[in-house]
Structures are given as C-alpha cells and as structure tokens.
Design a protein around this motif. Structure first.
Motif, PDB file in Angstrom:
ATOM      1  N   ARG A  76       0.835  -1.201   0.000  1.00 24.52           N
ATOM      2  CA  ARG A  76       0.000   0.000   0.000  1.00 24.52           C
ATOM      3  C   ARG A  76       0.868   1.249   0.000  1.00 24.52           C
ATOM      4  NH1 ARG A  76      -3.962  -1.859   4.997  1.00 24.52           N
ATOM      5  NH2 ARG A  76      -4.733  -3.796   4.077  1.00 24.52           N
ATOM      6  N   ALA A  99     -12.042   9.467   1.281  1.00 26.55           N
ATOM      7  CA  ALA A  99     -11.530  10.818   1.519  1.00 26.55           C
ATOM      8  C   ALA A  99     -11.283  11.537   0.196  1.00 26.55           C
ATOM      9  CB  ALA A  99     -10.234  10.755   2.321  1.00 26.55           C
ATOM     10  N   TRP A 120       0.283   4.062   1.522  1.00 27.19           N
ATOM     11  CA  TRP A 120       0.415   4.582   2.879  1.00 27.19           C
ATOM     12  C   TRP A 120       1.511   3.844   3.637  1.00 27.19           C
ATOM     13  CZ3 TRP A 120      -0.840   9.017   4.710  1.00 27.19           C
ATOM     14  CH2 TRP A 120      -2.001   9.686   4.271  1.00 27.19           C
ATOM     15  N   TRP A 152      -9.658   4.465   4.978  1.00 36.07           N
ATOM     16  CA  TRP A 152     -10.201   5.833   4.982  1.00 36.07           C
ATOM     17  C   TRP A 152      -9.980   6.526   3.639  1.00 36.07           C
ATOM     18  CZ3 TRP A 152      -6.845  10.219   4.828  1.00 36.07           C
ATOM     19  CH2 TRP A 152      -7.495  11.439   4.930  1.00 36.07           C
ATOM     20  N   SER A 153      -8.872   6.218   2.976  1.00 40.24           N
ATOM     21  CA  SER A 153      -8.509   6.891   1.725  1.00 40.24           C
ATOM     22  C   SER A 153      -9.548   6.696   0.627  1.00 40.24           C
ATOM     23  CB  SER A 153      -7.147   6.384   1.222  1.00 40.24           C
ATOM     24  OG  SER A 153      -6.133   6.697   2.140  1.00 40.24           O
ATOM     25  N   TYR A 154     -10.278   5.567   0.666  1.00 42.18           N
ATOM     26  CA  TYR A 154     -11.267   5.297  -0.377  1.00 42.18           C
ATOM     27  C   TYR A 154     -12.416   6.311  -0.364  1.00 42.18           C
ATOM     28  CZ  TYR A 154      -8.943   0.824  -1.162  1.00 42.18           C
ATOM     29  OH  TYR A 154      -8.017  -0.158  -1.466  1.00 42.18           O
ATOM     30  N   LEU A 176      -5.754   4.052   7.668  1.00 38.43           N
ATOM     31  CA  LEU A 176      -5.661   5.133   6.682  1.00 38.43           C
ATOM     32  C   LEU A 176      -5.969   4.642   5.270  1.00 38.43           C
ATOM     33  CD1 LEU A 176      -2.509   7.160   7.853  1.00 38.43           C
ATOM     34  CD2 LEU A 176      -4.908   7.861   7.982  1.00 38.43           C
ATOM     35  N   SER A 177      -5.551   3.426   4.957  1.00 38.10           N
ATOM     36  CA  SER A 177      -5.806   2.893   3.619  1.00 38.10           C
ATOM     37  C   SER A 177      -7.300   2.747   3.364  1.00 38.10           C
ATOM     38  CB  SER A 177      -5.105   1.537   3.450  1.00 38.10           C
ATOM     39  OG  SER A 177      -3.707   1.681   3.541  1.00 38.10           O
ATOM     40  N   THR A 193      -3.374  15.596   4.814  1.00 38.71           N
ATOM     41  CA  THR A 193      -2.988  14.640   5.852  1.00 38.71           C
ATOM     42  C   THR A 193      -1.528  14.217   5.681  1.00 38.71           C
ATOM     43  OG1 THR A 193      -5.256  13.808   6.015  1.00 38.71           O
ATOM     44  CG2 THR A 193      -3.500  12.401   6.887  1.00 38.71           C
ATOM     45  N   SER A 205      -9.298  14.142  -2.426  1.00 38.72           N
ATOM     46  CA  SER A 205      -7.883  14.305  -2.772  1.00 38.72           C
ATOM     47  C   SER A 205      -7.228  15.374  -1.906  1.00 38.72           C
ATOM     48  CB  SER A 205      -7.762  14.680  -4.253  1.00 38.72           C
ATOM     49  OG  SER A 205      -6.415  14.893  -4.599  1.00 38.72           O
ATOM     50  N   LEU A 258      -6.474  13.962   1.504  1.00 32.57           N
ATOM     51  CA  LEU A 258      -5.348  13.033   1.456  1.00 32.57           C
ATOM     52  C   LEU A 258      -4.018  13.785   1.444  1.00 32.57           C
ATOM     53  CD1 LEU A 258      -6.631  10.383  -1.128  1.00 32.57           C
ATOM     54  CD2 LEU A 258      -6.192  10.017   1.313  1.00 32.57           C
TER      55      LEU A 258
END
Length: 519
Positions: free
Chosen positions: A108, A325, A110, A321-323, A318-319, A333, A327, A330
């Motif tokens: 990943r 969130a 992250w 959450w990224s889906y 976080l991975s 952060t 841009s 991201l």
C-alpha cells in the motif's frame, strides 16, 4: 509499484540518514557494538562491565568485527571507514526490513509513506544499536508471519531477536499463541518440530559464539535477565513511573504518527471483525507495554520494536479511509504527517547533541600528531559523565585515554557511589586524589570536559590552555553544557609565556584605578 524501485527508494533514504545523522544519542551505539568490535579486531578498546559480567552477546559485534577485519586485511582501516561502514551495514538491513514492511502491508502507498517518514526511525535506523537490529528483525519476522495460511519462516528472525534482546520474547509470546490457535497443523507437532527445533538451533549457535568469545560457558540471555530484570540493575541508570511508556515513551517515538495510530485504534475497536491483524497487533502492543512498564529503567529505544506494529495499525486504517476521503484531505494529511516528522528529524539529527561527534576528529588528530616535550604521545582525560563520547573506535590510535566510570553496585556495597558521582560531588578533591601534578609531565596531556565544569576546576586548568570549544546543545544541564572543551597541557617554556599573556596591561591597570568602585 515496481518492487525494485520501492527498495531503491527505501535504501536511498536509509543511506542518506548515515550521512545526515551526525549527533549523539545513547552510549550503547558505540560502547556495546563498535568499541567491542574494535577490541576484537585490533586488540585494544574498552569493554564495559556488561561484557565483563557476560550479559551481552557477541553476535552483533562480530558482524561489525568482520567488516573491520576485511578493512584491516586490505589496509583500508581508516577511521572514516571504521565509523561509516557499520552504519551503512545497519542502514541496509533497516532498508530491507522497511521493504518487508511494505510487502507485509499489501504494498500500500500509505505503508511506503509511513515507514519512510517517522522521525525516530530516521534518527535511529542507521545507528549501530542492538535495539535498531531488534526492530529490523521484528519487522522482517512480522512480514513472514502466517496471518493467512501456514508457515514458520518468521521463527528464525524472531528467535535471533529474542536471543540478542530477551525482552523481545514479550512481543513474540502472544503472536506465537495466535499462530498456534490459527494453524491447521498439530499444536504438538508445531511446537516440537518448529518452535523448539528452531529455538534450540539459534540458541545453540548463539551460546557457542558467546562461550568462545567470553572464554567460559555462558548463556547471555539468562545473564541479561538476571542482572536487568531479576536484580533490577538497570534502575541504577534511572527510573521512571510505571505509566511512562504509555504517556511519554511510545507517544514520543511515534511523534505526530500518534494521531493516525489513535485513529487506527478507534477503527479497530469499532470494527474489530474487519481488522483481524490490527486487533492482534494491538493486543501484542498493550501486553508488551504492560510488561515493560514493570521494569523501573525505561528508555525510548526500548519500544522501537513496537514501531512496525503501530505503523501497521495506522496503515490499515488510513488505507481504508482513503477510499472515501477527498484528494485535498489526502494531500493535507500526508503533508501534516511529513512536516511533523521532518522537523524533529532534522533538529535531532543535525543540531542537538552534536558535540561528541564533532569532537572525535579533533581528538583523532591529537592522538595521531601530538608529542610532548619528552616525545610522549597524547594522554587524554575525559572529565564528563561516563560514556559521553565514542572511544577508540572513533580514534583508532592506541593512546592512553581515561574516563569517569559508572559501573553499578554489583557487590551490593552500602552507600555506594560510582566514580562519576564521586567526581561531581567534589571535582577538586577527586582531581587532587587521582591526578598527580608533580612532575608536570605526569599530568594528562589533554582534558575533555563540558563548559559547565570549567569554573569549578579553574586551579587544575591553570596548567592547560584551551585548544577547542565545540558547540553541543542549546541549554546547560546538571552535568553537561552548551559546549565541549578540549584543553592541552602547557609545554615547558609555554607556562611563563602563557602566564605573561594573562597579566593585565598598563591600560587595564589604569582603567581599574580610575574605576569609581575602587575610589
């Protein structure tokens, strides 16, 4: 992302840290690795009480001694390479463990980001510390752990880690139980044919190495536990309250990464069925912190093996959450995390406590070039808290050097004080008792101290001239100072000239006479 590119990027960052990190952290970086390796290879160096009592394993120093031996055979054993190559070796191992972390987390983005940016890992990842090696071995072992499926390859690095640092067993005990519970193989078969066999092979090889180099049959993990845990010798070097790892230790090591870690904890607790690995890692982290908290002596580096576990929990959360969130979120952060790590990494790697590292090249030149009026080589006295600097490994000259020792009370003496404590209690009395002043040539040729001590031993330093003053830290502490000073003994003929230079001029005398305070 291409795995070769990923490893190259990680390796570049770790090798960069070798050249960027130029500050002093803890004595063990030198005295428990480089100094031991130097003595093994070149026949001179200093072995601390831990090696005399046999609580340290020679396995790690022997790796460095192997490098030193190759350099010696090729006549390339310059001080620069003796200092540089062990750090490059450790940085390379750290880079491989970081790469394995990336693979373990499912490759990943992250994961790559969070393993590269932590300030503490940049600060310690290339240092020749047993704790750094332990953290790397822990990460490698975790990457081979059978989270989904079968396999026992992780037992090799885990066993080596436990042999070198017996406290590592606290991490691997709950994980091993988890493995036994999840495995489809027979528990008895796993224990006898894998756990026990691999453990005995690693322990047998380690005991053989240590027995040979210590010169007697010895089990260093047992000696380590006996002195540090059962006899609580570590408390001699400081103690902290039981909650320190929870409130100060781990949060400091994580730095700003504490925020995504807390988020990972919350997500794991709320949706435990979706975070099976993170849940088991959190249990392991909690149990490890609880056990370590029972020991009085605590240090930041002792929780460095928990860093990969904490980062995995952060990556996992976080991975996901990224889906959902944006841009912008991201990038913001990532920027905050990056900035929060770069600042302490830069300051602690290049500014804070840089004096001991800047000092050693100057002492090296003195050791190589200095000759007194009798053509005798340098004789250097360190009037500093014990192990405040590297030693022979950074000078590589067999000159006389002495420092204030701080061995613990191994014989249970009443009202015990180590040599450093006795010195700082009454510096002038200690000097009068231990340093001969007649003849003048019996004095050490050079004295190294912190500037906070200068005024207290002014009479002793009247025999010396200031040679170097090296910036060290922004604030003076009880036994350290803002600068490290190097004094050189006055040679025959210099004394009178030096004293004449100290006499007030006629202009100074007239100024004093005209001063109204004297009227």
């Amino acid at each position: 992302m291409n795995l070769l590119y990923v490893f190259g990027l990680i390796l570049a960052v770790r090798l960069a840290s070798v050249f960027v990190v130029k500050t002093y952290y803890v004595p063990d970086e030198y005295w428990q690795s480089l100094e031991v390796a130097h003595k093994l290879t070149f026949g001179y160096g200093y072995l601390t009480w831990e090696w005399v009592q046999g609580i340290r394993s020679y396995v790690y120093p022997l790796l460095i001694a192997g490098l030193y031996k190759v350099l010696a055979l090729l006549h390339l054993d310059s001080v620069q390479l003796l200092v540089l190559l062990p750090r490059i070796l450790q940085a390379t191992l750290t880079a491989y463990s970081d790469y394995r972390f990336y693979v373990w987390t499912g490759k990943r983005k992250w994961a790559l980001f969070l393993i590269l940016v932590p300030w503490f890992w940049f600060y310690t990842g290339s240092r020749t510390l047993a704790n750094t090696l332990e953290a790397s071995l822990t990460t490698i072992a975790l990457s081979y752990f059978p989270w989904y499926g079968e396999g026992t390859a992780y037992l090799w690095p885990a066993a080596i880690s436990c042999f070198l640092r017996p406290t590592a067993a606290v991490i691997w005990l709950p994980l091993s139980i988890y493995h036994l519970r999840k495995s489809r193989q027979s528990v008895v078969e796993l224990i006898l044919k894998r756990f026990l066999l691999i453990g005995l092979l690693v322990a047998g090889l380690g005991i053989a190495i240590d027995t040979y180099w210590h010169g007697k049959l010895i089990v260093t993990p047992y000696e380590f536990l006996k002195y540090n845990i059962f006899n609580n010798i570590g408390s001699f070097y400081g103690s902290h309250p039981w909650h320190w790892y929870f409130t100060v230790g781990l949060p400091t090591v994580l730095g700003i990464n504490t925020l995504p870690f807390i988020y990972g904890i919350m997500e794991t607790v709320r949706k435990s069925e979706k975070y099976e690995i993170s849940k088991q890692l959190l249990i392991t982290i909690l149990l490890t912190l609880c056990v370590l908290s029972t020991v009085e002596h605590k240090e930041f580096r002792f929780v460095s093996p928990l860093l990969p576990l904490c980062l995995y929990v952060s990556v996992d959360a976080l991975s996901r959450w990224s889906y959902r969130a944006s841009s912008t979120m991201l990038w913001c952060t990532a920027f905050v995390i990056l900035l929060g790590n770069v600042l302490p990494a830069w300051y602690l790697s290049t500014v804070h406590q840089k004096g001991p590292i800047d000092l050693m090249p100057k002492l090296r030149d003195i050791a190589q070039e200095y000759r007194d009026e009798r053509e005798q080589r340098a004789n250097i006295l360190f009037l500093m808290p014990c192990h405040s600097t590297p030693f022979y490994s950074h000078i590589h000259e067999n000159v006389t050097m002495r420092f204030l020792t701080c061995e613990p009370n191994l014989k249970n003496q009443e009202n015990f004080q180590d040599e450093a404590d006795r010195f700082y209690e009454s510096p002038n009395h200690w000097l009068n008792s231990h340093i001969p002043i007649h003849p003048r040539t019996a004095l050490p040729t050079h004295v190294v101290l912190f500037d906070s001590l200068t005024e207290k031993i002014g009479d002793f330093l009247a025999n010396y001239k200031l040679l170097h003053s090296i910036e060290h830290a922004e604030h003076r502490q009880l036994r350290t100072g803002r600068a490290i000073q190097v004094y050189q003994r006055l040679l025959k003929g210099e004394e009178n000239a030096f004293n004449r230079d100290q006499l007030p001029s006629e202009q100074d005398i007239e100024s004093l006479i005209s001063d109204e305070r004297f009227n």
